[in-house]
Scaffold this active site. Structure first.
Site, PDB file in Angstrom:
ATOM      1  N   ASN A   1      55.007  12.094 106.176  1.00 33.14           N
ATOM      2  CA  ASN A   1      53.814  11.692 106.929  1.00 33.14           C
ATOM      3  C   ASN A   1      53.016  12.960 107.255  1.00 33.14           C
ATOM      4  O   ASN A   1      53.344  13.682 108.183  1.00 33.14           O
ATOM      5  CB  ASN A   1      54.252  10.967 108.217  1.00 33.14           C
ATOM      6  CG  ASN A   1      53.068  10.594 109.084  1.00 33.14           C
ATOM      7  OD1 ASN A   1      51.913  10.674 108.663  1.00 33.14           O
ATOM      8  ND2 ASN A   1      53.353  10.166 110.317  1.00 33.14           N
TER       9      ASN A   1
ATOM     10  N   LYS B   1      50.233  13.228 108.515  1.00 35.83           N
ATOM     11  CA  LYS B   1      49.373  13.080 109.710  1.00 35.83           C
ATOM     12  C   LYS B   1      48.005  13.690 109.395  1.00 35.83           C
ATOM     13  O   LYS B   1      47.466  13.450 108.322  1.00 35.83           O
ATOM     14  CB  LYS B   1      50.043  13.728 110.930  1.00 35.83           C
ATOM     15  CG  LYS B   1      51.448  13.183 111.168  1.00 35.83           C
ATOM     16  CD  LYS B   1      52.006  13.586 112.509  1.00 35.83           C
ATOM     17  CE  LYS B   1      53.427  13.028 112.650  1.00 35.83           C
ATOM     18  NZ  LYS B   1      54.007  13.218 113.956  1.00 35.83           N
TER      19      LYS B   1
ATOM     20  N   HIS C   1      52.702   3.503 114.114  1.00 34.56           N
ATOM     21  CA  HIS C   1      53.141   4.855 114.492  1.00 34.56           C
ATOM     22  C   HIS C   1      52.787   5.114 115.962  1.00 34.56           C
ATOM     23  O   HIS C   1      51.732   4.702 116.437  1.00 34.56           O
ATOM     24  CB  HIS C   1      52.501   5.909 113.592  1.00 34.56           C
ATOM     25  CG  HIS C   1      53.139   7.242 113.746  1.00 34.56           C
ATOM     26  ND1 HIS C   1      52.833   8.078 114.792  1.00 34.56           N
ATOM     27  CD2 HIS C   1      54.120   7.858 113.031  1.00 34.56           C
ATOM     28  CE1 HIS C   1      53.588   9.160 114.704  1.00 34.56           C
ATOM     29  NE2 HIS C   1      54.380   9.053 113.636  1.00 34.56           N
TER      30      HIS C   1
ATOM     31  N   GLU D   1      51.668   7.588 117.436  1.00 33.43           N
ATOM     32  CA  GLU D   1      50.382   8.276 117.679  1.00 33.43           C
ATOM     33  C   GLU D   1      49.220   7.287 117.609  1.00 33.43           C
ATOM     34  O   GLU D   1      48.221   7.451 118.314  1.00 33.43           O
ATOM     35  CB  GLU D   1      50.221   9.441 116.690  1.00 33.43           C
ATOM     36  CG  GLU D   1      51.110  10.607 117.098  1.00 33.43           C
ATOM     37  CD  GLU D   1      51.661  11.434 115.947  1.00 33.43           C
ATOM     38  OE1 GLU D   1      51.108  11.368 114.837  1.00 33.43           O
ATOM     39  OE2 GLU D   1      52.665  12.142 116.170  1.00 33.43           O
TER      40      GLU D   1
ATOM     41  N   GLU E   1      61.776   5.776 115.515  1.00 31.34           N
ATOM     42  CA  GLU E   1      61.242   7.084 115.906  1.00 31.34           C
ATOM     43  C   GLU E   1      61.131   7.178 117.432  1.00 31.34           C
ATOM     44  O   GLU E   1      60.101   6.794 117.999  1.00 31.34           O
ATOM     45  CB  GLU E   1      59.848   7.276 115.314  1.00 31.34           C
ATOM     46  CG  GLU E   1      59.807   7.253 113.808  1.00 31.34           C
ATOM     47  CD  GLU E   1      58.641   8.089 113.281  1.00 31.34           C
ATOM     48  OE1 GLU E   1      58.909   9.021 112.529  1.00 31.34           O
ATOM     49  OE2 GLU E   1      57.494   7.818 113.634  1.00 31.34           O
TER      50      GLU E   1
ATOM     51  N   GLY F   1      57.871  15.636 117.069  1.00 30.23           N
ATOM     52  CA  GLY F   1      57.145  16.898 117.227  1.00 30.23           C
ATOM     53  C   GLY F   1      57.661  17.793 118.335  1.00 30.23           C
ATOM     54  O   GLY F   1      56.985  18.733 118.746  1.00 30.23           O
TER      55      GLY F   1
ATOM     56  N   SER G   1      61.431  15.027 114.511  1.00 25.84           N
ATOM     57  CA  SER G   1      61.943  16.393 114.375  1.00 25.84           C
ATOM     58  C   SER G   1      63.024  16.548 113.301  1.00 25.84           C
ATOM     59  O   SER G   1      64.031  17.223 113.508  1.00 25.84           O
ATOM     60  CB  SER G   1      62.442  16.911 115.726  1.00 25.84           C
ATOM     61  OG  SER G   1      61.365  16.985 116.642  1.00 25.84           O
TER      62      SER G   1
HETATM   63  P1  PGA Z   1      57.845  15.059 113.319  1.00 23.70           P
HETATM   64  O1  PGA Z   1      57.075  13.659 113.255  1.00 23.70           O
HETATM   65  O2  PGA Z   1      58.748  15.113 112.110  1.00 23.70           O
HETATM   66  O3  PGA Z   1      56.765  16.099 113.275  1.00 23.70           O
HETATM   67  O4  PGA Z   1      58.632  15.065 114.584  1.00 23.70           O
HETATM   68  C1  PGA Z   1      57.701  12.502 112.819  1.00 23.70           C
HETATM   69  C2  PGA Z   1      56.735  11.357 112.828  1.00 23.70           C
HETATM   70  O5  PGA Z   1      55.920  11.272 113.759  1.00 23.70           O
HETATM   71  O6  PGA Z   1      56.737  10.528 111.926  1.00 23.70           O
END
Ligand code: PGA
Length: 245
Positions: free
Chosen positions: A7, A9, A90, A92, A161, A167, A207
């Protein structure tokens, strides 16, 4: 077969960087048995599908087919590019764009109806009791999959998640991700049929990097990982693909 979903992003912002990253990813993905699915921002999808042909996903989609919806990307636009997957729900999108369970449900149903495979993200903001998967995970699954016909469930993959792990560098434990996967399969099993629930692919995200990826993918009941920032670092992500094999 294990799944590695990248992803991107909004980390990659230029065509040049996108091209370099997906060429490196593709070369490593070609040499492994896992399914590597790259989910770039919309403007880079045509390159991946038309010029290089990798398994690709979008990071979002709109539920209506066409019309006066300024700024939206529709399912036909994705299908015309032969995009196979779409990430929905997601955290976000839930947080910054206030996407409700109802909106996510509309998107899930529309995407499945259009023949896309859905990577549905669920996860709690906080874990109050250690080693107990919060009920919100089941509530999200029920709300986001409401009205999805059982004939479409095989096209749904769930990414567990936990928001506190995204993150932050604080990944969950593989044991806990395994418990969450069981909980998700049981919830879907109760909605449809036990066997159907048990067949659902569940990924872990939050992460994940080259240091911990094998702990997750090798744990019983975890079908793969959804990787955010580490998937946008060429050396790191190609290392992860190589490790998973
Ligand atoms: P990250 O994000 O690996 O940067 O923690 C995972 C995600 O949001 O899918």
């Amino acid at each position: 077969m294990k799944y590695l979903v990248a992803n991107w992003k909004s980390y990659i912002t230029s065509h040049k960087d996108a091209k370099a990253l997906f060429l490196a990813t593709r070369d490593e993905a070609d040499a492994c048995l896992s399914e590597v699915i790259v989910c770039p921002p919309f403007p880079f999808l045509p390159d991946i599908k038309q010029d290089w042909d990798m398994a690709a996903g979008a990071q979002d989609v709109f539920w209506e087919t066409k019309g006066a919806y300024t700024g939206e990307v529709t399912l036909d636009m994705l299908r015309n590019l032969n995009v196979e997957y779409v990430i929905l729900g997601h955290s976000e999108r839930r947080k910054y764009f206030e996407e409700s369970d109802e909106v996510i449900n509309k998107k899930v149903k529309a995407a499945l109806k259009a023949g896309l495979k859905v990577i549905l993200c669920v996860g709690e903001k906080q874990r109050k009791e250690k080693n107990v998967i919060p009920k919100i995970v089941a509530e999200q699954i029920k709300a986001n999959l409401a009205g999805v016909p059982k004939t479409k469930i095989h096209n749904v993959m769930v990414a567990y998640e936990p928001i506190w792990a995204i993150g932050t560098g604080l990944s969950d434990t593989p044991e806990n991700a395994h418990q969450a996967a069981l909980y998700i399969r049981k919830t879907i099993g109760k909605m449809y049929h036990t066997k159907l629930g048990m067949g659902v692919k569940v990924l872990y995200g939050g992460s994940v990097n080259s240091k911990n990826v094998l702990e997750f993918v090798n744990y019983h009941g975890i079908d793969g990982v959804l990787v955010g920032s580490a998937s946008t670092k060429k050396d790191e992500f190609t290392k992860m693909i190589k490790l998973v094999g």
